[in-house]
Motif scaffolding. Structure first.
Motif, PDB file in Angstrom:
ATOM      1  N   LEU A  57       0.828  -1.210   0.000  1.00 38.66           N
ATOM      2  CA  LEU A  57       0.000   0.000   0.000  1.00 38.66           C
ATOM      3  C   LEU A  57       0.862   1.261   0.000  1.00 38.66           C
ATOM      4  CD1 LEU A  57      -3.026  -0.708   2.373  1.00 38.66           C
ATOM      5  CD2 LEU A  57      -3.104  -0.135  -0.055  1.00 38.66           C
ATOM      6  N   LYS A  58       1.976   1.217   0.723  1.00 42.14           N
ATOM      7  CA  LYS A  58       2.864   2.378   0.740  1.00 42.14           C
ATOM      8  C   LYS A  58       3.418   2.635  -0.661  1.00 42.14           C
ATOM      9  CE  LYS A  58       7.102   4.284   2.601  1.00 42.14           C
ATOM     10  NZ  LYS A  58       8.385   4.044   3.289  1.00 42.14           N
ATOM     11  N   ARG A  59       3.844   1.558  -1.339  1.00 41.66           N
ATOM     12  CA  ARG A  59       4.393   1.706  -2.681  1.00 41.66           C
ATOM     13  C   ARG A  59       3.315   2.149  -3.664  1.00 41.66           C
ATOM     14  NH1 ARG A  59       7.154  -3.462  -4.541  1.00 41.66           N
ATOM     15  NH2 ARG A  59       8.015  -2.063  -6.106  1.00 41.66           N
ATOM     16  N   LEU A  60       2.090   1.624  -3.494  1.00 41.86           N
ATOM     17  CA  LEU A  60       0.987   2.016  -4.370  1.00 41.86           C
ATOM     18  C   LEU A  60       0.645   3.488  -4.168  1.00 41.86           C
ATOM     19  CD1 LEU A  60      -1.354   1.539  -6.317  1.00 41.86           C
ATOM     20  CD2 LEU A  60      -2.696   0.673  -4.386  1.00 41.86           C
ATOM     21  N   ASN A  61       0.589   3.941  -2.911  1.00 42.16           N
ATOM     22  CA  ASN A  61       0.288   5.348  -2.641  1.00 42.16           C
ATOM     23  C   ASN A  61       1.344   6.256  -3.256  1.00 42.16           C
ATOM     24  OD1 ASN A  61      -2.038   4.758  -1.225  1.00 42.16           O
ATOM     25  ND2 ASN A  61      -1.013   4.684   0.760  1.00 42.16           N
ATOM     26  N   GLY A  62       2.606   5.837  -3.183  1.00 40.79           N
ATOM     27  CA  GLY A  62       3.669   6.610  -3.816  1.00 40.79           C
ATOM     28  C   GLY A  62       3.493   6.694  -5.316  1.00 40.79           C
ATOM     29  N   TYR A  63       3.072   5.582  -5.929  1.00 40.08           N
ATOM     30  CA  TYR A  63       2.838   5.540  -7.376  1.00 40.08           C
ATOM     31  C   TYR A  63       1.700   6.486  -7.757  1.00 40.08           C
ATOM     32  CZ  TYR A  63       2.418   3.392 -12.029  1.00 40.08           C
ATOM     33  OH  TYR A  63       2.388   3.181 -13.379  1.00 40.08           O
ATOM     34  N   LEU A  64       0.592   6.437  -6.979  1.00 38.01           N
ATOM     35  CA  LEU A  64      -0.554   7.302  -7.263  1.00 38.01           C
ATOM     36  C   LEU A  64      -0.210   8.773  -7.061  1.00 38.01           C
ATOM     37  CD1 LEU A  64      -3.400   5.220  -5.542  1.00 38.01           C
ATOM     38  CD2 LEU A  64      -2.939   5.416  -7.993  1.00 38.01           C
ATOM     39  N   GLU A  65       0.585   9.064  -6.043  1.00 38.72           N
ATOM     40  CA  GLU A  65       0.986  10.449  -5.802  1.00 38.72           C
ATOM     41  C   GLU A  65       1.855  10.971  -6.936  1.00 38.72           C
ATOM     42  OE1 GLU A  65       1.024   9.999  -0.930  1.00 38.72           O
ATOM     43  OE2 GLU A  65       2.883  10.410  -2.011  1.00 38.72           O
ATOM     44  N   ASN A  66       2.767  10.115  -7.426  1.00 38.24           N
ATOM     45  CA  ASN A  66       3.643  10.528  -8.530  1.00 38.24           C
ATOM     46  C   ASN A  66       2.854  10.834  -9.797  1.00 38.24           C
ATOM     47  OD1 ASN A  66       6.047  10.408  -7.120  1.00 38.24           O
ATOM     48  ND2 ASN A  66       6.403   8.259  -7.593  1.00 38.24           N
ATOM     49  N   LEU A  67       1.774  10.088 -10.021  1.00 34.61           N
ATOM     50  CA  LEU A  67       0.949  10.326 -11.208  1.00 34.61           C
ATOM     51  C   LEU A  67       0.338  11.724 -11.198  1.00 34.61           C
ATOM     52  CD1 LEU A  67      -1.005   6.958 -11.626  1.00 34.61           C
ATOM     53  CD2 LEU A  67       0.832   7.812 -13.064  1.00 34.61           C
ATOM     54  N   GLN A  68       0.177  12.291  -9.990  1.00 37.63           N
ATOM     55  CA  GLN A  68      -0.456  13.602  -9.868  1.00 37.63           C
ATOM     56  C   GLN A  68       0.551  14.747  -9.792  1.00 37.63           C
ATOM     57  OE1 GLN A  68      -3.950  13.420  -6.984  1.00 37.63           O
ATOM     58  NE2 GLN A  68      -3.037  11.437  -6.600  1.00 37.63           N
TER      59      GLN A  68
END
Length: 484
Positions: A57-68
């Motif tokens: 989840l931490k890695r996924l949240n980082g991925y989603l944040e980077n997309l924005q």
């Protein structure tokens, strides 16, 4: 007929991807079924699976944040593994439709470059429905190579949906609006469950406070923290484990005075100078870390000297590391990042006037290529940033950064005052927020809460998050932008 339907589904999905984009809030809303299926707090009896989900989840949240992030250009494929709770097909309630015992492992790789594609990939990979994504209020975005007339939403006759079995997006949207969850209705439905879990957890909460207080006093620690939102039982287990090590090898803990211990994914020393104890490691690994503390302290002094040298080369700007906003780095990893940046900066000989940028702050990021200015006033500088670009950007944004830093101080004061006022007003035992909730969002949430009469909250633990949930120990999670 089956092949024709699959083909039509593929064409329709492609049209949606081309003509729609999701906002960050829409993405979180669309992923609600996924979060309920994988949230670590539902895996209290399965520590291994819980740990895997927390890390992913931490890695996924980082991925989603980077997309924005507007300046973000580097998209590395990210492989994730989740343990997904099995769903009860007979339940209509999103939260209650997942079994607490049955789960399966799902692995997938993300390589998408927009939120909508990412959300659909995640849901499809976990065999979760994507039908609700179509009913979200997404923004129209014309496709670059298509005429504007092609981007008008397709309106099919009602018989089309009856024949194909597809959901009518207009009907779905109307239904969603009619049954949209409100704060009051959700508290009505979940108060009893939360109170029951909270009462059950009270003995363990007292035990946790006792253990934390005793160990902090015995070892003269500054603090004991947890990086993850582990349950109370899991935290007590970790403190018991540390307590046993203190009894068995007291001599190895002689160098921890004044330090902060953080239970996290791996053992070592963090970039912030905290002692990290990996929760999956055995005492042997922890002992090695405590024995190496003198060497870590020497490296930390070299790191602080390096930060000071960078500051001098950049007109006195302060180099900082913000735990809440940056990836968790070890002391060694952060030192290498600073050293690489310093060497590049030193060779460029930028003409910054000494102390001209005192009072300003910057953080280093390895996953960006363009410098940025955070809403809190600190510069986000890529480690590979061109020196000339860096100089121009800092000069151009210096005044704006000073103003933002001032607003940040005012906002932090306002946020604390509102948290204290809300805690007292609703007789809460605790009011806190997830790290992903900004100060501005927390302030907005608290102001709106104070306009309501909420007797349900007396004595409760309230977490401001992005979705509704009752955690395993009775904490109530509500989205910061809850509906009235």
């Amino acid at each position: 007929m089956h092949n024709w339907r699959l083909c039509l589904e593929k064409i329709l999905l492609q049209c949606i991807l081309q003509s729609r984009t999701l906002s960050g809030a829409d993405a979180i809303n669309a992923l609600r079924p996924f979060y309920f299926a994988v949230h670590p707090d539902f895996f209290g009896q399965h520590p291994k699976e819980r740990e895997v989900n927390e890390n992913s989840l931490k890695r996924l949240n980082g991925y989603l944040e980077n997309l924005q992030k507007p300046g973000f250009r580097s998209f590395k494929p990210t492989q994730l593994t989740f343990y997904v709770r099995e769903r009860d097909p007979n339940s209509s309630n999103v939260q209650e439709s997942f079994s607490a015992s049955g789960f399966r492992a799902v692995s997938f790789t993300l390589h998408t470059r927009d939120l909508l594609s990412t959300v659909l990939d995640i849901l499809n990979s976990c065999s979760l429905s994507t039908e609700h994504v179509q009913s979200l209020n997404v923004n129209s975005q014309p496709h670059k190579e298509a005429k504007s007339t092609l981007n008008r939403p397709i309106k099919w006759d009602k018989t089309y949906y009856s024949f194909t079995g597809f959901k009518d997006p207009e009907e779905e949207l109307e239904q969603a609006q009619r049954v949209e969850t409100t704060l009051i209705s959700w508290l009505d439905d979940n108060e009893a469950s939360a109170v029951k879990k909270l009462k059950k957890s009270l003995p363990l909460r007292k035990e946790l406070e006792r253990l934390k207080s005793e160990l902090s006093h015995q070892l003269q620690l500054s603090d004991i923290r947890w990086q993850r939102s582990w349950g109370i039982a899991h935290r007590c287990s970790q403190l018991h484990s540390l307590g046993r090590l203190v009894q068995q090898r007291p001599e190895v803990l002689k160098n921890v005075k004044g330090r902060t211990v953080v239970f996290t994914d791996r053992s070592g020393m963090s970039a912030a100078g905290h002692i990290m104890l990996g929760t999956m490691d055995v005492h042997h690994h922890w002992t090695k870390i405590f024995e190496r503390l003198p060497n870590y302290y020497k490296l930390q002094k070299r790191l602080l000297f390096l930060e000071d040298r960078i500051s001098q080369l950049l007109g006195g700007i302060q180099v900082i590391y913000i735990e809440e906003l940056q990836p968790l780095l070890t002391l060694e990893e952060y030192y290498e990042t600073l050293d690489s940046f310093y060497n590049k900066l030193r060779d460029s000989r930028l003409p910054f006037h000494p102390r001209s940028l005192r009072g300003l702050q910057m953080i280093l990021e390895s996953d960006r290529y363009a410098p940025g200015l955070h809403e809190f006033g600190h510069f986000t500088i890529p480690t590979v940033c061109d020196p000339a670009t860096l100089q121009w950007f800092i000069f151009a944004k210096a005044q704006e950064a000073r103003e933002s830093l001032k607003r940040k101080e005012e906002m932090m004061i306002t946020e604390k005052e509102l948290i204290d006022t809300s805690t007292e007003r609703f007789s809460l035992d605790r009011l806190y927020k997830e790290p992903s909730v900004s100060s501005a969002q927390m302030i907005d949430c608290c102001k709106r809460l104070l306009e309501e009469s909420l007797p349900y909250l007396q004595g409760m633990h309230l977490c401001i998050s992005h979705f509704y949930s009752v955690l395993q120990d009775g904490d109530l999670c509500i989205p910061w932008n809850w509906k009235n």
